[in-house]
Design a protein around this motif. Structure first.
Motif, PDB file in Angstrom:
ATOM      1  N   UNK B 205     -27.063  15.108 -59.585  1.00  0.00           N
ATOM      2  CA  UNK B 205     -26.676  16.207 -60.467  1.00  0.00           C
ATOM      3  C   UNK B 205     -26.990  17.541 -59.807  1.00  0.00           C
ATOM      4  N   UNK B 206     -28.178  17.632 -59.204  1.00  0.00           N
ATOM      5  CA  UNK B 206     -28.558  18.877 -58.547  1.00  0.00           C
ATOM      6  C   UNK B 206     -27.550  19.238 -57.467  1.00  0.00           C
ATOM      7  N   UNK B 207     -27.136  18.211 -56.723  1.00  0.00           N
ATOM      8  CA  UNK B 207     -26.164  18.472 -55.662  1.00  0.00           C
ATOM      9  C   UNK B 207     -24.808  18.852 -56.249  1.00  0.00           C
ATOM     10  N   UNK B 208     -24.449  18.191 -57.346  1.00  0.00           N
ATOM     11  CA  UNK B 208     -23.166  18.483 -57.982  1.00  0.00           C
ATOM     12  C   UNK B 208     -23.072  19.938 -58.415  1.00  0.00           C
ATOM     13  N   UNK B 209     -24.223  20.465 -58.845  1.00  0.00           N
ATOM     14  CA  UNK B 209     -24.184  21.829 -59.367  1.00  0.00           C
ATOM     15  C   UNK B 209     -24.007  22.851 -58.270  1.00  0.00           C
ATOM     16  N   UNK B 210     -24.170  22.440 -57.024  1.00  0.00           N
ATOM     17  CA  UNK B 210     -23.933  23.405 -55.954  1.00  0.00           C
ATOM     18  C   UNK B 210     -22.479  23.388 -55.496  1.00  0.00           C
ATOM     19  N   UNK B 211     -21.695  22.465 -56.045  1.00  0.00           N
ATOM     20  CA  UNK B 211     -20.285  22.432 -55.665  1.00  0.00           C
ATOM     21  C   UNK B 211     -19.579  23.598 -56.359  1.00  0.00           C
ATOM     22  N   UNK B 212     -18.900  24.437 -55.594  1.00  0.00           N
ATOM     23  CA  UNK B 212     -18.248  25.597 -56.203  1.00  0.00           C
ATOM     24  C   UNK B 212     -17.211  25.166 -57.233  1.00  0.00           C
ATOM     25  N   UNK B 213     -17.273  25.763 -58.397  1.00  0.00           N
ATOM     26  CA  UNK B 213     -16.350  25.371 -59.470  1.00  0.00           C
ATOM     27  C   UNK B 213     -14.917  25.806 -59.158  1.00  0.00           C
ATOM     28  N   UNK B 214     -14.816  26.793 -58.285  1.00  0.00           N
ATOM     29  CA  UNK B 214     -13.461  27.254 -57.939  1.00  0.00           C
ATOM     30  C   UNK B 214     -12.610  26.109 -57.419  1.00  0.00           C
ATOM     31  N   UNK B 215     -13.249  25.220 -56.703  1.00  0.00           N
ATOM     32  CA  UNK B 215     -12.505  24.083 -56.162  1.00  0.00           C
ATOM     33  C   UNK B 215     -11.832  23.323 -57.295  1.00  0.00           C
ATOM     34  N   UNK B 238     -20.587  15.430 -52.283  1.00  0.00           N
ATOM     35  CA  UNK B 238     -21.946  14.907 -52.458  1.00  0.00           C
ATOM     36  C   UNK B 238     -22.429  14.125 -51.253  1.00  0.00           C
ATOM     37  N   UNK B 239     -21.579  14.033 -50.247  1.00  0.00           N
ATOM     38  CA  UNK B 239     -21.873  13.118 -49.154  1.00  0.00           C
ATOM     39  C   UNK B 239     -23.282  13.239 -48.577  1.00  0.00           C
ATOM     40  N   UNK B 240     -23.727  14.447 -48.240  1.00  0.00           N
ATOM     41  CA  UNK B 240     -25.077  14.525 -47.643  1.00  0.00           C
ATOM     42  C   UNK B 240     -26.148  13.975 -48.588  1.00  0.00           C
ATOM     43  N   UNK B 241     -26.005  14.294 -49.868  1.00  0.00           N
ATOM     44  CA  UNK B 241     -26.994  13.794 -50.824  1.00  0.00           C
ATOM     45  C   UNK B 241     -26.908  12.283 -50.947  1.00  0.00           C
ATOM     46  N   UNK B 242     -25.692  11.759 -50.960  1.00  0.00           N
ATOM     47  CA  UNK B 242     -25.525  10.311 -51.043  1.00  0.00           C
ATOM     48  C   UNK B 242     -26.174   9.623 -49.849  1.00  0.00           C
ATOM     49  N   UNK B 243     -25.985  10.225 -48.678  1.00  0.00           N
ATOM     50  CA  UNK B 243     -26.595   9.638 -47.481  1.00  0.00           C
ATOM     51  C   UNK B 243     -28.104   9.586 -47.649  1.00  0.00           C
ATOM     52  N   UNK B 244     -28.658  10.680 -48.174  1.00  0.00           N
ATOM     53  CA  UNK B 244     -30.101  10.728 -48.379  1.00  0.00           C
ATOM     54  C   UNK B 244     -30.547   9.653 -49.374  1.00  0.00           C
ATOM     55  N   UNK B 245     -29.824   9.572 -50.492  1.00  0.00           N
ATOM     56  CA  UNK B 245     -30.191   8.605 -51.536  1.00  0.00           C
ATOM     57  C   UNK B 245     -30.108   7.179 -50.998  1.00  0.00           C
ATOM     58  N   UNK B 246     -29.053   6.903 -50.248  1.00  0.00           N
ATOM     59  CA  UNK B 246     -28.889   5.556 -49.709  1.00  0.00           C
ATOM     60  C   UNK B 246     -29.976   5.253 -48.682  1.00  0.00           C
ATOM     61  N   UNK B 247     -30.303   6.251 -47.897  1.00  0.00           N
ATOM     62  CA  UNK B 247     -31.369   6.101 -46.896  1.00  0.00           C
ATOM     63  C   UNK B 247     -32.673   5.678 -47.570  1.00  0.00           C
ATOM     64  N   UNK B 248     -33.033   6.415 -48.618  1.00  0.00           N
ATOM     65  CA  UNK B 248     -34.282   6.110 -49.312  1.00  0.00           C
ATOM     66  C   UNK B 248     -34.204   4.743 -50.003  1.00  0.00           C
ATOM     67  N   UNK B 249     -33.066   4.451 -50.633  1.00  0.00           N
ATOM     68  CA  UNK B 249     -32.943   3.149 -51.304  1.00  0.00           C
ATOM     69  C   UNK B 249     -33.003   2.004 -50.311  1.00  0.00           C
ATOM     70  N   UNK B 250     -32.463   2.232 -49.112  1.00  0.00           N
ATOM     71  CA  UNK B 250     -32.468   1.158 -48.124  1.00  0.00           C
ATOM     72  C   UNK B 250     -33.889   0.789 -47.742  1.00  0.00           C
ATOM     73  N   UNK B 251     -34.688   1.817 -47.467  1.00  0.00           N
ATOM     74  CA  UNK B 251     -36.074   1.529 -47.088  1.00  0.00           C
ATOM     75  C   UNK B 251     -36.804   0.865 -48.246  1.00  0.00           C
TER      76      UNK B 251
END
Lengths: 293, 326, 450
Positions: B205-215, B238-251
């Motif tokens: 959600x935090x990452x989503x809120x940084x997506x410009x609404x203009x898009x 959200x890709x960078x955040x997803x990568x982070x989340x997946x990284x942490x979940x993998x470990x």
């Protein structure tokens, strides 16, 4: 991109031009459902803590509180062999010590990596990233155990504190956070004023990264509160941490469901209270930390 | 605090994102200042590296050394070369543990990510009581692993558990969740998901809120549906955040331990009669502290490390492809 | 300290080891901080605390009253009695071994099941020699076999017996009544002179309980298996998984195969509740009446009464077992060599394994005394078990242990038992097909024997 972001921030969470920002009935149902699912197991835990063992095995299981909480708590505290109170105190000591250490060490290193230029910094930071992938709990289990045996520290809580004093994730997170939360200009300005590195750390960095520190503290505290594998090996039953104490209750008094649930509820209660009290800050901090880190 | 720096909002960042230090270091000529500039950074990072050397690097090397031995805790230590590794690779029990670990990881992580995305998307809408909802889905995070496992194990009880009772209303026969791999995996995966989905939703959600609404506005003008906007704009951004989340979940997922141990009830580390839900972490503990074969356990720990590296690589290449066509 | 030879090698292997070793050496020269530990390492000043760690379900060793009495009478030696887990072979034993090897963390007095005595006899370094505290003089109190098992390979006494198993059959009176079976213990015993008759009774019971949620006749594979094995063992050279030369005979001993086949036949006939013993679900089923019968050595009565709770008093009863006498279980107490208060621990051990301790344990947990003076004491011989409908358990078990010859259990008995019984559980629950079960059973046992 920064400019766009600024505009969005200033124009509120959504612009009225796009209706997709309105929560439809589906959204509301999804959220309500998620809320019920999230709360139910915790609710159930507390319900069971107020019941008797007979009621606990009823089908369908009881869904409303009963009146036996007092006697269950009494029995829990009277069950000396679970050392539940000792476990709680140990966990508080361990989690607090480790949290302090991780936050301080990570903030220091994060500052250096984010704002200072020194030879080898890239390699060092990269090595920390690599170490985050090492399953230290598993890979360290044999050597750390032998180390504690040789030090004569098995069964004592420093055996659970020492291996967790640092944490690669903390350094990584504080590096990211510091990079983004403190403008380079501030650091340079302080330099020009003749401030030493440590003074810059104290006067410029620390005040700015406080929210990040809070998030890191929360996550570290929880992680250590939940530590289970290593304490279950290196500690003894008469000096447990809260998690191993519940596991011991589960083993030696597994038939006394309601007492087990009372212990379980007691073990989550402190964190739940903190969470409810500081919920707004925690959610805010987590979200801010997530974006910056 | 002489310099009043309030909590900076992202908008305050004006300079380039990547900046590794002041552009003009060390203008002061005095030796002390130069020493400060040169040496202090090392002083600042040294606590981490010193402690890590003792409690991280040393165990790594020592484990590698132990893994080359027939090593007993208080008994003989015989050098056996790579025997432990060759034996492990031929050990069905080890691969069974690997399969369980990966299986639980997959059936835990995929629904978790999808649910977290859905929840984040829902929370990103205009709705009354936003904070309440956010707090609500984050609540499971602050419970403890063991507590979660105790409650869920009770809920999954064969004879008196609430889940089987619920299923029985639909005529489903009582399932012994511990008995087969598939059911045990599901039960354990739900414990993980229950605890982590809300947290990941908040991060997303935090990452989503940084997506410009203009898009989105532009897309709306083009007549793109909400669903289309979600997949074409939200997810790729959200890709960078997803990568982070997946990284942490993998470990976290590949080192899974507490949930399956508590699910079994007794810490035998066997993971069921035929090891239906024995994870690699349990396998290592069983070898080291139930059967006292430290060398074998150490070799398994190194293979676990390899597994994690492979897992991260696979996930990374997979996550990187999300929205790659954008 | 890590031994020096290894240190040298290590330093060559990894540079970072040096740092760590430096720190380890520093640490050992400093006094150990006493964070948290409240165990035996406290200062020598009185009173001394003696910790006792045991295992077992329900009432386990049954020392609550005995310890209370001791503590009241001995202000200078306070006993802390802690039952760690239901399970011996795969939880208590490895954790005890870990602590014995590490040289710290074990209690001052530890309980050991007969299944691990072979292992412990072969490791004299782990335990204090009880002879030095004068406990050799207890020899006349015990049957020869029970005494001999407590003597290690160096000929030193290291453990004294607590209880002895014997064998009976527990049954749920209320469930029997509902199924139209006899309920009085003599009649019930007559109902099943042998296992074939037991099977018939089971089928009759199950026919009266055909529903999915209805109780089953038997709990699961483990108890039945151990009962039959303990009966068949004496007929086949008095051994189980190992012969007297410590060679694995799991696939050759007919006793093992008979026990296995008996379990298989009951499981295939659908008479088991598919519960592994000493698990939460098993305990719950004892309480809720999930099954009607279970093989019961004396100590198992304490497990049943503890798991069922006072509110189920009178629902369980105890009858003679099909197939004749046998011994399953029975334990010992020993003092780890690492104990800092061996002398005081020996006094406590002497008390707990003495007549008084044995009688108290029998009253509390139905653990039938292995000591002869206790067995002959009227307090034991005439005791009626209130929980089991006032069954004259003193008489019942006194008769059942009379000509009892404990099996020889090899050094790795506990490990093989655990692995093999896991296969039985899997077979009963359906995760291992009946046709493959025996092969898997032998395989698992062989692997565990190492």
């Amino acid at each position: 991109m920064t400019a766009i972001q600024t505009r969005r921030r200033s124009s509120g969470p959504a612009s009225s031009a796009n209706r997709i920002w309105d929560a439809g009935p589906l959204t509301k149902v999804t959220l309500a459902f998620a809320l019920v699912l999230s709360a139910f197991p915790i609710y159930y835990m507390f319900i069971m803590a107020t019941r008797t063992n007979d009621e606990a095995l009823d089908t369908p299981p009881p869904l409303l509180p009963g009146g036996h909480l007092g006697e269950n708590v009494e029995r829990l505290l009277a069950t000396e062999d679970a050392y539940f109170a000792t476990g709680l105190i140990n966990s508080i000591i361990i989690s607090t010590t480790v949290t302090l250490s991780v936050v301080i060490i990570s903030t220091l290193a994060g500052f250096a990596f984010a704002k200072l230029r020194f030879r080898g910094s890239k390699i060092l930071l990269g090595s920390i990233l690599l170490t985050m992938m090492v399953p230290l709990q598993q890979m360290g289990i044999v050597p750390l155990y032998e180390m504690m045996v040789n030090l004569g520290w098995t069964g004592q809580i420093q055996a659970v504190i020492l291996p967790f004093l640092v944490n690669g994730f903390g350094v990584f997170m504080m590096t990211q956070y510091t990079t983004q939360a403190v403008p380079d200009e501030l650091v340079e300005a302080a330099r020009v004023d003749g401030a030493s590195t440590m003074r810059i750390y104290a006067n410029v960095i620390l005040p700015a990264v406080r929210p990040g520190m809070a998030v890191l503290a929360l996550l570290t505290f929880m992680q250590n509160w939940n530590e289970f594998l290593w304490p279950s090996i290196v500690l003894n039953p008469d000096n447990p941490v809260v998690q191993t104490s519940i596991a011991a209750l589960n083993q030696a008094h597994g038939t006394d469901y309601v007492m087990l649930f009372t212990g379980t509820a007691a073990s989550v209660l402190p964190l739940v209270i903190v969470f409810v009290m500081f919920g707004r800050q925690i959610v805010g901090g987590l979200m801010e930390g997530a974006v910056k880190a | 605090m002489t310099l009043n720096v309030d909590t900076p909002a992202p908008a305050r960042r004006e300079g380039p994102r990547r900046s590794s230090g002041p552009r003009n270091p060390g203008r002061g000529g005095r030796g002390l200042a130069r020493f400060d500039l040169r040496a202090t950074p090392y002083f600042l990072v040294s606590p981490y590296f010193l402690l890590f050397a003792v409690f991280g690097l040393f165990p790594l090397g020592y484990t590698a050394w132990v893994s080359l031995h027939d090593w007993e805790l208080a008994g003989d230590k015989t050098f056996t070369g790579l025997d432990n590794y060759t034996e492990l690779i031929a050990d069905g029990a080890f691969w069974n543990a690997v399969l369980n670990t990966v299986g639980i990881f997959v059936i835990a992580t995929i629904p978790q990510l999808v649910l977290a995305l859905m929840l984040a998307n829902a929370l990103n809408k205009r709705i009354r009581g936003r904070l309440f909802f956010r707090l609500g889905i984050l609540l499971p995070l602050v419970t403890s692993v063991v507590a979660v496992a105790v409650v869920f194990t009770q809920l999954y009880g064969r004879d008196y558990g609430m889940i089987n009772w619920f299923l029985s209303l639909f005529g489903v026969e009582a399932i012994e969740w511990q008995n087969q791999s598939w059911s045990a995996w599901i039960a354990i995966a739900t414990m993980i998901d229950w605890r982590w989905t809300g947290y990941n939703a908040i991060i997303l959600l935090a990452a989503m809120q940084t997506i410009p609404k203009d898009l989105y506005e532009a897309a709306s003008l083009d007549g793109a549906s909400a669903r289309r906007q979600f997949w074409q704009i939200t997810v790729p951004m959200l890709r960078p955040t997803l990568i982070f989340v997946v990284f942490v979940s993998t470990i976290g997922g590949l080192t899974l331990f507490a949930e399956p141990v508590m699910f079994e009830g007794n810490p035998t580390m066997a993971g069921g009669a035929t090891g239906q839900y024995q994870t690699v972490a349990m396998f290592i503990v069983k070898e080291a502290f139930r059967d006292f074969d430290m060398g074998y356990a150490s070799a398994a720990a190194w293979l676990l490390f390899a597994l994690i590296l492979i897992g991260i690589l696979i996930n990374y290449s997979f996550t990187r492809r999300i929205g790659g066509k954008k | 300290m890590l031994n020096t030879k290894r240190q040298g090698k290590l330093a060559a292997v990894a540079v970072m080891a040096a740092t760590a070793l430096a720190i380890t050496s520093c640490g050992s020269s400093e006094p150990t901080p006493a964070a948290g530990g409240d165990g035996a390492s406290s200062a020598a000043a009185a009173p001394v605390t003696i910790t006792v760690h045991t295992f077992g379900g329900g009432e386990n060793f049954g020392y609550d009253e005995a310890v209370k009495k001791w503590n009241a009478e001995h202000p200078n030696i306070q006993v802390k009695y802690q039952n760690l887990t239901d399970r011996f072979e795969d939880v208590f034993l490895p954790q005890l071994l870990q602590k014995l090897q590490a040289g710290s963390g074990a209690a001052d007095i530890v309980g050991i099941d007969e299944g691990a005595m072979g292992l412990m006899k072969a490791r004299p370094q782990f335990f204090a020699d009880l002879g030095q505290f004068g406990l050799e003089n207890r020899k006349a109190d015990f049957p020869a076999a029970k005494w001999e098992n407590g003597v290690n390979k160096d000929g030193k006494l290291f453990a004294l017996g607590t209880d002895i198993g014997g064998m009976t059959m527990c049954y749920r009176k209320d469930l029997f009544e509902k199924a139209g079976l006899p309920t009085e213990r003599e009649e019930v015993g007559k109902l099943w002179p042998d296992w074939a008759a037991f099977m018939e009774a089971g089928k009759k019971f199950q026919a009266a309980n055909p529903g999915k949620g209805d109780p089953k006749f038997l709990d699961g594979p483990n108890t039945l298996y151990n009962v039959v094995l303990s009966q068949e063992g004496p007929k086949n050279g008095n051994i189980a998984y190992f012969d007297t030369n410590n060679q694995l005979v799991i696939d050759k001993n007919p006793a093992v195969k008979t026990a296995f086949d008996t379990v298989k036949s009951f499981s295939e006939a659908g008479l088991t509740a598919k519960l592994a013993s000493f698990t939460p679900e098993w305990n719950a089923a004892i309480k809720k009446g999930g099954f009607a019968t279970m093989g019961c050595p004396a100590w198992m009565l304490g497990v049943v009464s503890g798991a069922a709770g006072d509110e189920n008093k009178g629902k369980w009863d105890v009858a003679s077992v099909p197939g004749g006498a046998g011994n399953w279980g029975g334990s010992y107490l020993a003092i780890p060599a690492q104990s800092k208060h061996q002398k005081e621990a020996a006094e406590v051990l002497n008390y707990l394994t003495g007549k008084e301790g044995h009688i108290a344990a029998f009253k509390e947990a139905a653990a039938f005394p292995s000591s002869l003076p206790a067995q002959q004491d009227p307090a034991v011989a005439d005791l009626k078990n209130e929980f089991f409908n006032d069954a004259p358990t003193g008489q019942i078990f006194g008769a059942s242990v009379k000509d009892l010859l404990p099996l020889f259990l090899g050094e790795k008995h506990a490990q093989v038992k655990t692995a093999a019984e896991k296969v039985l559980e899997g077979m009963d629950k359906g995760s291992i097909p009946y046709a493959e079960a025996w092969t898997k059973f032998v395989e698992a046992g062989t692997k565990a024997a190492g």
